[in-house]
Structures are given as C-alpha cells and as structure tokens.
Design a protein around this motif. Structure first.
Motif, mmCIF file in Angstrom:
data_model
loop_
_atom_site.group_PDB
_atom_site.id
_atom_site.type_symbol
_atom_site.label_atom_id
_atom_site.label_comp_id
_atom_site.label_asym_id
_atom_site.label_seq_id
_atom_site.Cartn_x
_atom_site.Cartn_y
_atom_site.Cartn_z
ATOM 1 N N LEU A 108 0.845 -1.206 0.000
ATOM 2 C CA LEU A 108 0.000 0.000 0.000
ATOM 3 C C LEU A 108 0.883 1.260 0.000
ATOM 4 C CD1 LEU A 108 -3.138 0.465 0.309
ATOM 5 C CD2 LEU A 108 -2.666 0.909 2.728
ATOM 6 N N ALA A 109 1.925 1.223 0.808
ATOM 7 C CA ALA A 109 2.824 2.380 0.907
ATOM 8 C C ALA A 109 3.497 2.676 -0.434
ATOM 9 C CB ALA A 109 3.864 2.138 1.996
ATOM 10 N N THR A 110 3.810 1.623 -1.200
ATOM 11 C CA THR A 110 4.492 1.850 -2.489
ATOM 12 C C THR A 110 3.602 2.633 -3.464
ATOM 13 O OG1 THR A 110 3.746 -0.231 -3.495
ATOM 14 C CG2 THR A 110 5.847 -0.281 -2.326
ATOM 15 N N GLU A 111 2.284 2.572 -3.244
ATOM 16 C CA GLU A 111 1.372 3.265 -4.168
ATOM 17 C C GLU A 111 1.492 4.788 -4.077
ATOM 18 O OE1 GLU A 111 -2.589 1.786 -3.410
ATOM 19 O OE2 GLU A 111 -1.955 -0.291 -3.760
ATOM 20 N N VAL A 112 1.972 5.287 -2.930
ATOM 21 C CA VAL A 112 2.024 6.752 -2.762
ATOM 22 C C VAL A 112 3.434 7.285 -2.506
ATOM 23 C CG1 VAL A 112 -0.348 6.982 -1.939
ATOM 24 C CG2 VAL A 112 1.482 6.510 -0.299
ATOM 25 N N SER A 113 4.379 6.366 -2.263
ATOM 26 C CA SER A 113 5.708 6.835 -1.853
ATOM 27 C C SER A 113 6.527 7.342 -3.044
ATOM 28 C CB SER A 113 6.462 5.693 -1.163
ATOM 29 O OG SER A 113 7.739 6.149 -0.783
ATOM 30 N N LYS A 114 7.273 8.424 -2.788
ATOM 31 C CA LYS A 114 8.195 8.958 -3.803
ATOM 32 C C LYS A 114 9.556 8.281 -3.711
ATOM 33 C CE LYS A 114 6.344 13.677 -3.681
ATOM 34 N NZ LYS A 114 5.818 14.196 -2.418
ATOM 35 N N VAL A 115 9.770 7.469 -2.645
ATOM 36 C CA VAL A 115 11.079 6.849 -2.424
ATOM 37 C C VAL A 115 10.887 5.354 -2.153
ATOM 38 C CG1 VAL A 115 12.045 8.997 -1.488
ATOM 39 C CG2 VAL A 115 11.039 7.313 0.085
ATOM 40 N N PRO A 116 11.974 4.556 -2.241
ATOM 41 C CA PRO A 116 11.832 3.118 -2.005
ATOM 42 C C PRO A 116 11.278 2.792 -0.611
ATOM 43 C CG PRO A 116 13.955 3.595 -3.001
ATOM 44 C CD PRO A 116 13.357 4.917 -2.646
ATOM 45 N N ILE A 117 10.396 1.793 -0.592
ATOM 46 C CA ILE A 117 9.844 1.262 0.665
ATOM 47 C C ILE A 117 10.506 -0.088 0.929
ATOM 48 C CG2 ILE A 117 7.763 0.309 1.788
ATOM 49 C CD1 ILE A 117 7.519 3.290 1.442
ATOM 50 N N ILE A 118 11.023 -0.264 2.133
ATOM 51 C CA ILE A 118 11.555 -1.568 2.554
ATOM 52 C C ILE A 118 10.625 -2.133 3.620
ATOM 53 C CG2 ILE A 118 13.481 -2.782 3.627
ATOM 54 C CD1 ILE A 118 15.366 -0.691 2.455
ATOM 55 N N ASN A 119 10.084 -3.306 3.337
ATOM 56 C CA ASN A 119 9.164 -3.951 4.277
ATOM 57 C C ASN A 119 9.948 -4.565 5.437
ATOM 58 O OD1 ASN A 119 7.198 -5.399 5.567
ATOM 59 N ND2 ASN A 119 6.650 -6.704 3.817
ATOM 60 N N ALA A 120 9.709 -4.044 6.641
ATOM 61 C CA ALA A 120 10.380 -4.584 7.836
ATOM 62 C C ALA A 120 9.419 -5.459 8.636
ATOM 63 C CB ALA A 120 10.899 -3.434 8.691
ATOM 64 N N GLY A 121 8.394 -5.982 7.941
ATOM 65 C CA GLY A 121 7.394 -6.855 8.578
ATOM 66 C C GLY A 121 6.019 -6.247 8.429
#
Ligand code: CP
Length: 301
Positions: A108-121
């Motif tokens: 979900l976060a990747t849909e709005v983020s301007k920068v890379p998202i790293i899933n920490a769980g």
C-alpha cells in the motif's frame, strides 16, 4: 524504484549479488557510501533487531536516520491514514523502512511513496529482509544453500519470518520439514503454493523424529500477540523445546537459527554449543542490511 516488499520478488542474481556486497562491506567498510542520504524508520509495531540494525547500518554507511519515538507519538494516533503518512514522509527522506501490523501495508505504501519502501514486517505476511539475512547466515554456515534439509519449527501459522522464508525455498531445492502443534500449522495458501512449485516438504508434530536428518533447525516463538482469543492460552509443547538432550541425535554440523526474540523454545544451555547460530544471525542483520540499503539507494550495483 527499488521497493523491497516481498521475497517473491527476489531472484538468484539479486541474492548472490547481495551476499557478495555484504562480504565486501564486512571486509572493507564504506563509511561515506550513503553520505547525504536519509532513512526514515517507521515502526508501527515493537522491534529491537530490525529497527536498530537498519538504523546502525545507515549510520555505518555515512547516512542519517529519522523516526518517530514510537508510533503512538505519530499523527496516526490522530487518525491519519498510512497512505497520507507515507506520502508526506517520502517527501522528506530517501528511503523508508516500514513495519506495520496490517498485511500488505508495505505494498500500500508503495502506491504513494516517492522513495523506495523496505518492508520490515507486515502483519502475518512477510519479513523479507529477515529472510535475506537468514539465507546469508545459512550460506555462511554450510557454504551452500542448495539441497539442505531445513526444519521450520514453532508458530508456523502466525510467523511472518517463516512465511517469507518458504516463499523462496524453491529457488534452492531445499527439503523442508514443518514442525508445529496442529493448530499452528503453516497456512493453507502457502502449502498450496509450495505444492505448485514442487517444493519437497512434510508436516510433523514431533521434532525429535526428524532432528537427525537436519542441516538447519529454524526455531520460532509462539506469536501470542497475533492470536485470536481461542488460542490465547496456548503454550509451547515441551517436546518442541530445544535442549542439549534433544540435540544428542543431531548431525555434528546442524545449525540452529531463530529470528529472535525467543521465549522458552531454545534453552539457554544451547547457546554455548556449536549448534547455536542465532546470535551470529542477528549480527548478520547489520551487514546484510547495509548491503540492502546500498543496493536500494543505487550506490552499488
Ligand atoms: N527478528 C526480528 O524481526 O526482530 P525484532 O522484532 O526485534 O525486529
């Protein structure tokens, strides 16, 4: 953008490249590699290892970190949506490390983020960077990943580390053994996926019956915080607790991993045996996460 949300997206070249970079950063630290870069650690659930190893990794590479003290002090406690929170934070930093109780939160976060998202769980779903450091540790111990006999033991229903792990087992032809109480077995959708990928696995309730075959024993704690009320009184079965006595039938090169934190499932008397690898595994988190940040931020290829 190099989001890292699921182990499903990993392939062999990425993993081998990451291992090489990790080795290289251990031998030759790069204290300015990420200078000028800022990482936000956004943890909406408790963490010791993942958060501190990511933050330390960033500092060791010359970058900086920012975070809220805890999620209750962020504006999510005033009702702000995750999407709005991420959209705003992504305009401040170069990478976001996100832990969240909801499955799919990172996607979900990747849909709005301007920068890379790293899933920490994300909830029961995935903990992909844990899997990378698990694989690195297994490789360090056995000098290979292919064809190993690996048992995953404990709360396989709720444990996101084991869910992430089995999603890429097919890459390495590992022989898997799932050991858990009946009510904490691996979820059906993952079992179905493994069958489709022709991964060899069997389901057990007794650890001692398979222990002599194992190269890796991956223990997990019972995730009480994720239980529905009807399971809340469940305790770890005594025959799944790893003791020196249980290990008398183990291969001499068996290595025991655990993502930590542990509760009662590994007796502290095991810590000083050659089988124990879980603190080395936790330390590797620092090195592997340096490599993950370097690759994610595009400063290494
Ligand atoms: N292994 C792991 O995710 O530990 P933490 O919950 O302490 O980050």
């Amino acid at each position: 953008m190099k989001h890292l949300t699921s182990t499903k997206k990993f392939d062999l070249p990425y993993i081998l490249n990451l291992f090489q970079l990790t080795d290289s950063l251990i031998k030759k630290p790069e204290p300015t590699l990420l200078s000028g870069k800022i990482m936000a650690s956004c943890f909406f659930e408790p963490s010791t290892r993942t958060r501190l190893s990511f933050e330390t990794a960033m500092l060791k590479l010359g970058g900086q970190t920012t975070s809220f003290v805890d999620y209750k002090s962020s504006s999510s406690s005033k009702g702000e949506s995750l999407k709005d929170t991420i959209k705003v934070i992504s305009s401040y930093v170069d990478v976001i490390v996100l832990r969240h109780p909801k499955e799919g939160a990172s996607t979900l976060a990747t849909e709005v983020s301007k920068v890379p998202i790293i899933n920490a769980g994300d909830g029961l779903n995935q903990h992909p960077t844990q899997t990378l450091l698990d694989l690195y540790t297994i490789h360090q111990c056995h000098n290979k990943l292919e064809g190993l006999h690996v048992a995953l033991c404990g709360d396989l229903k709720h444990g996101r580390t084991v869910h992430s792990f089995v999603k890429i087992a097919s890459l390495f032809g590992m022989r898997l053994y799932f050991v858990s109480p009946k009510e904490l077995e691996m979820p059906n959708d993952l079992i179905k996926d493994l069958r489709q990928q022709n991964v060899k696995f069997t389901i057990h309730q007794n650890l001692s019956e398979i222990l002599p075959k194992l190269d890796i024993l991956y223990m997990t704690r019972i995730q009480k915080e994720r239980f529905q009320s009807n399971l809340s009184s469940h305790t770890y079965p005594s025959h799944h607790i790893v003791t020196k006595k249980l290990l008398k039938d183990a291969k001499s090169n068996l290595k025991i991993l655990h993502p930590l934190p542990r509760n009662d499932e590994i007796h502290p008397e095991v810590d000083d045996t050659p089988f124990a690898c879980y603190f080395q595994q936790a330390e590797n988190g620092l090195y592997v996460r340096q490599a993950i940040l370097a690759l994610t931020l595009g400063t290494s290829t």
